[in-house]
Design an enzyme around this catalytic site. Structure first.
Site, PDB file in Angstrom:
ATOM      1  N   PHE A  72       0.829  23.657  48.109  1.00 17.56           N
ATOM      2  CA  PHE A  72       0.749  22.494  47.612  1.00 17.56           C
ATOM      3  C   PHE A  72      -0.326  22.346  46.123  1.00 17.56           C
ATOM      4  O   PHE A  72       0.275  22.153  44.864  1.00 17.56           O
ATOM      5  CB  PHE A  72       0.064  21.418  48.431  1.00 17.56           C
ATOM      6  CG  PHE A  72      -0.632  20.076  47.724  1.00 17.56           C
ATOM      7  CD1 PHE A  72       0.370  19.214  47.467  1.00 17.56           C
ATOM      8  CD2 PHE A  72      -1.906  20.063  47.265  1.00 17.56           C
ATOM      9  CE1 PHE A  72       0.030  17.830  46.862  1.00 17.56           C
ATOM     10  CE2 PHE A  72      -2.127  18.901  46.899  1.00 17.56           C
ATOM     11  CZ  PHE A  72      -1.397  17.695  46.651  1.00 17.56           C
TER      12      PHE A  72
ATOM     13  N   ILE B 297       1.677  24.306  43.297  1.00 13.89           N
ATOM     14  CA  ILE B 297       2.610  23.294  42.767  1.00 13.89           C
ATOM     15  C   ILE B 297       1.938  22.457  41.886  1.00 13.89           C
ATOM     16  O   ILE B 297       2.353  22.246  40.691  1.00 13.89           O
ATOM     17  CB  ILE B 297       3.689  22.738  43.590  1.00 13.89           C
ATOM     18  CG1 ILE B 297       4.618  23.809  44.379  1.00 13.89           C
ATOM     19  CG2 ILE B 297       4.686  21.608  42.945  1.00 13.89           C
ATOM     20  CD1 ILE B 297       5.350  23.144  45.442  1.00 13.89           C
TER      21      ILE B 297
ATOM     22  N   HIS C 276      17.542 -32.189  34.599  1.00 12.57           N
ATOM     23  CA  HIS C 276      16.414 -31.485  34.073  1.00 12.57           C
ATOM     24  C   HIS C 276      16.272 -30.855  32.615  1.00 12.57           C
ATOM     25  O   HIS C 276      15.413 -31.383  31.955  1.00 12.57           O
ATOM     26  CB  HIS C 276      16.017 -30.154  34.973  1.00 12.57           C
ATOM     27  CG  HIS C 276      14.833 -29.539  34.589  1.00 12.57           C
ATOM     28  ND1 HIS C 276      13.569 -29.953  35.470  1.00 12.57           N
ATOM     29  CD2 HIS C 276      14.130 -28.483  33.657  1.00 12.57           C
ATOM     30  CE1 HIS C 276      12.492 -29.027  35.074  1.00 12.57           C
ATOM     31  NE2 HIS C 276      13.010 -28.212  34.032  1.00 12.57           N
ATOM     32  N   GLU C 277      17.255 -30.343  32.195  1.00 14.66           N
ATOM     33  CA  GLU C 277      17.509 -29.634  30.757  1.00 14.66           C
ATOM     34  C   GLU C 277      17.632 -30.997  29.917  1.00 14.66           C
ATOM     35  O   GLU C 277      17.277 -30.805  28.761  1.00 14.66           O
ATOM     36  CB  GLU C 277      18.517 -28.708  30.747  1.00 14.66           C
ATOM     37  CG  GLU C 277      18.488 -27.338  31.598  1.00 14.66           C
ATOM     38  CD  GLU C 277      17.082 -26.838  31.303  1.00 14.66           C
ATOM     39  OE1 GLU C 277      16.564 -26.782  30.108  1.00 14.66           O
ATOM     40  OE2 GLU C 277      16.651 -26.099  32.273  1.00 14.66           O
TER      41      GLU C 277
ATOM     42  N   HIS D 191      14.482 -32.400  29.018  1.00 14.36           N
ATOM     43  CA  HIS D 191      13.780 -31.784  27.995  1.00 14.36           C
ATOM     44  C   HIS D 191      14.156 -32.041  26.530  1.00 14.36           C
ATOM     45  O   HIS D 191      13.439 -32.490  25.389  1.00 14.36           O
ATOM     46  CB  HIS D 191      13.860 -30.026  28.257  1.00 14.36           C
ATOM     47  CG  HIS D 191      12.912 -29.843  29.342  1.00 14.36           C
ATOM     48  ND1 HIS D 191      11.780 -29.783  29.417  1.00 14.36           N
ATOM     49  CD2 HIS D 191      13.232 -28.710  30.358  1.00 14.36           C
ATOM     50  CE1 HIS D 191      11.182 -29.528  30.701  1.00 14.36           C
ATOM     51  NE2 HIS D 191      12.129 -28.541  31.101  1.00 14.36           N
TER      52      HIS D 191
ATOM     53  N   ASP E  16       7.474 -24.865  33.604  1.00 11.71           N
ATOM     54  CA  ASP E  16       7.047 -26.046  32.754  1.00 11.71           C
ATOM     55  C   ASP E  16       5.657 -26.363  33.043  1.00 11.71           C
ATOM     56  O   ASP E  16       4.936 -26.496  32.006  1.00 11.71           O
ATOM     57  CB  ASP E  16       8.132 -26.987  32.686  1.00 11.71           C
ATOM     58  CG  ASP E  16       9.518 -26.770  32.419  1.00 11.71           C
ATOM     59  OD1 ASP E  16       9.572 -25.529  31.544  1.00 11.71           O
ATOM     60  OD2 ASP E  16      10.383 -26.992  32.982  1.00 11.71           O
TER      61      ASP E  16
END
Length: 630
Positions: free
Chosen positions: A148, A151, A445-446, A449, A521
């Site tokens: 280990f 490496i 909704h849109e 706006h 929003d």
């Protein structure tokens, strides 16, 4: 550039056949180690399971073993420590264990068994505790740990010669004259920054001109601005124009798991730059290692050691003649005051999003080599891309070219540019099946706006309305700024909050229902209202600041991520919350009034969205009328 550097040697080694053969040899060595380790494990397991020879062994209790002796069936007994191995007259082997500390003859005497019952000899051997299984169990963890770390150290040293012993070497990339050249002509929209940086180039090219007057070369130049504004491009342009070695490194490349590596890499970088002076060092994302000390409760020992080393190199006892450090950051408030004071980063160049003339220049640069249709107008495209950074514009043109090629077109049209601009800002379309109920809810909704924003005198015209899902949203309403603005008024901020709440108001008035689509929003509206109260002084509480600061340094306030000093009482904090709530409630009430007043217009927009899914600005205004000027 004629001098050899450790970074130049590294690049030459990587491209040489010798380095490739060495890499191949390292790969073969790894395979040998892996196969050898597997062979060791398999060999140990073989010996463990075959440790009794080929004869089958049966384990019995001590009482059963003594019964076999009484029956005179035992030919020979071998005692090894506490283990008894009985060889029967028929050739079978029986294994048993006696009590520790008692001899086998003593046990026979206690059980009234004569040794003559055994036809052969009683052999007593020294105890042998060795077992291949025990050996593997004990040795395997040590071997795994060694593999280990082997490496780990090889990975830590990968990319520079010397393996583990080069882990403290800088990982900076050297750009020389053989690299693609970048000039100031390749950067547009940053005229003020180019003017400042041209002086740095002149310092590097003609240092004696300034030394005669007692001036010194700036030790550091800090480029501050949002992502995509051209900080890295300008740094490379400085190096190309000055014709000096340019060492580029990201702040995160100094940090490593091992303590002390960061400061060692800083020393190596500056030493290499001094050997090749005049030269430039460019540290991108410098806030990674230049973070304000004491900003976190967590241990930052390695980061602070690295920062201290940079401070020493830039303004220590040893002069740094001919080495200029360029730093780039989009979070200047996180930088330590000692790093940004005069004498280290002497100049701070602020880069902002390009204005309309800057966007024209950027568009012309990135439109080179791309065919466009006659309807593409650079002036209109520059006005369409308000708020775009240089990287956004380059990405938009690339996406438009991809869209045109996908559609089998030979030239890029305005429709490709419009779709690409929307994609850059909102993400790609998501073709998903939505029920009629969801489509209708999204449309209301849109439309809420869009209609509310249209009838607010301080808002810009609506550019596009759609119920097609993009990114994480089910629909969108685009209201880009009509002109470049560098300041905001209280009335415009309130109008933005009202427009943000228009979607929720339309859901309540027309559907008597609420959806989770308004969460983003509401979050933006609340943040804007809180900034009006705590930062901008636009409330009944007056022109007072209620932000929390850790302290001041340079030209920027330093806010603590875990909370700084609070300069106001708990009662005042409650008043702040009340003011934020009052602003939101007043704006929501106005949004509801507009939705009710223009209910017919909103319904027409909803019907059109249900049919077409997307409306342009012109199509929207045909339904609700032209927007009145402010």
């Amino acid at each position: 550039m004629e001098k050899d550097t450790s970074l130049g040697d590294m690049k030459r080694k990587i491209s040489s056949p010798l380095f490739k053969n060495k890499s191949k040899g390292n790969k073969n060595l790894k395979n040998i180690i892996l196969y050898g380790f597997l062979a060791l494990v398999l060999l140990g397991l073989f010996f463990s399971f075959s440790s009794g020879g080929l004869q089958p062994q049966e384990e019995k209790s001590l009482t059963q073993a003594l019964d076999l002796i009484r029956q005179e069936r035992v030919k020979q007994v071998t005692v090894s420590g506490d283990t008894l191995e009985l060889e029967l007259k028929n050739g079978d082997i029986v294994v048993s264990r006696k009590e520790a500390g008692r001899s086998f003859l003593e046990i026979l005497e206690t059980q009234d068994i004569s040794p003559d019952k055994i036809s052969g000899e009683i052999n007593v051997e020294p105890p042998t505790e060795f077992s291949w299984l025990d050996f593997i169990i004990n040795v395997l963890p040590v071997v795994l740990m060694l593999v280990f770390f082997f490496i780990l150290f090889r990975k830590a040293g990968k990319g520079s010669s010397g393996g583990l012993f080069s882990i403290g070497k800088s990982k900076a990339t050297l750009f020389g004259k053989d690299q693609p050249q970048v000039s100031f002509d390749d950067a547009a929209g940053v005229d003020e920054a180019k003017k400042e940086l041209r002086e740095v180039v002149d310092f590097l090219e003609n240092p004696d001109k300034y030394r005669k007057l007692g001036a010194r070369i700036p030790k550091g130049v800090l480029l501050v601005g949002p992502a995509g504004t051209g900080k890295t491009l300008l740094a490379r342009a400085v190096a190309s124009e000055a014709g000096v070695p340019f060492f580029s490194v990201a702040g995160s490349e100094f940090m490593e798991m091992l303590v002390g590596v960061g400061s060692a890499r800083v020393r190596d970088l500056f030493q290499t730059a001094k050997q090749n002076s005049p030269s430039l060092i460019f540290i991108d994302e410098i806030e990674t290692i230049g973070r304000h000390r004491g900003m976190s409760f967590m241990s930052q020992g390695e980061q602070e050691q690295t920062l201290n080393q940079i401070l020493t190199e830039m303004d220590g006892f040893e002069p740094n003649a001919g080495v200029v450090v360029l730093g780039a950051t989009n979070k200047p408030e996180m930088l330590d005051p000692a790093l940004v004071r005069p004498g280290r980063f002497d100049r701070r160049i602020i880069l902002t999003l390009p204005d309309i003339e800057g966007r024209k220049g950027i568009l012309k640069i990135h439109m080179r080599g791309k065919p466009f249709t006659n309807d593409v107008n650079v002036e209109e495209l520059a006005r369409r891309t308000v708020g775009f950074s240089g990287a956004d514009i380059e990405n938009m043109l690339n996406e438009a070219a991809i869209l045109a090629a996908r559609g089998g077109k030979e030239k890029i049209g305005s429709e490709h540019l419009e779709e690409a601009a929307t994609k850059v800002k909102l993400g790609p379309q998501r073709k998903r099946l939505k029920s009629e109920e969801e489509r209708r809810l999204t449309a209301f909704h849109e439309a809420g706006h869009a209609v509310v924003a249209h009838h607010l005198p301080k808002m810009d015209p609506v550019h596009r309305v759609s119920i097609v899902a993009r990114g994480l949203s089910l629909g969108f309403t685009m209201i880009p700024p009509k002109i470049d603005r560098y300041n905001e008024t209280r009335s415009r901020l309130l109008a933005q909050i009202i427009a943000l709440l228009g979607g929720r108001a339309a859901e309540k008035v027309h559907l008597s229902e609420f959806s989770i689509g308004a969460s983003s929003d509401i979050e933006k509206a609340t943040q804007l209202a809180r900034e009006m109260v705590t930062k901008f002084g636009m409330s009944k509480l007056g022109p007072m600041s209620f932000e929390e600061y850790l302290g001041e340094g340079g030209n920027w306030p330093y806010r603590s991520p875990v909370g700084g000093k609070v300069e106001y009482s708990e009662e005042m904090r409650k008043e702040v919350d009340k003011e934020v709530k009052r602003i939101i409630e007043d704006c929501y009430e106005k949004a509801e009034d507009l939705v009710k007043k223009y209910s017919n217009e909103l319904q027409r927009v909803v019907d059109e969205l249900m049919e077409k899914e997307t409306l342009s600005g012109d199509e929207f205004e045909k339904l609700v009328g032209e927007k009145k000027d402010e």
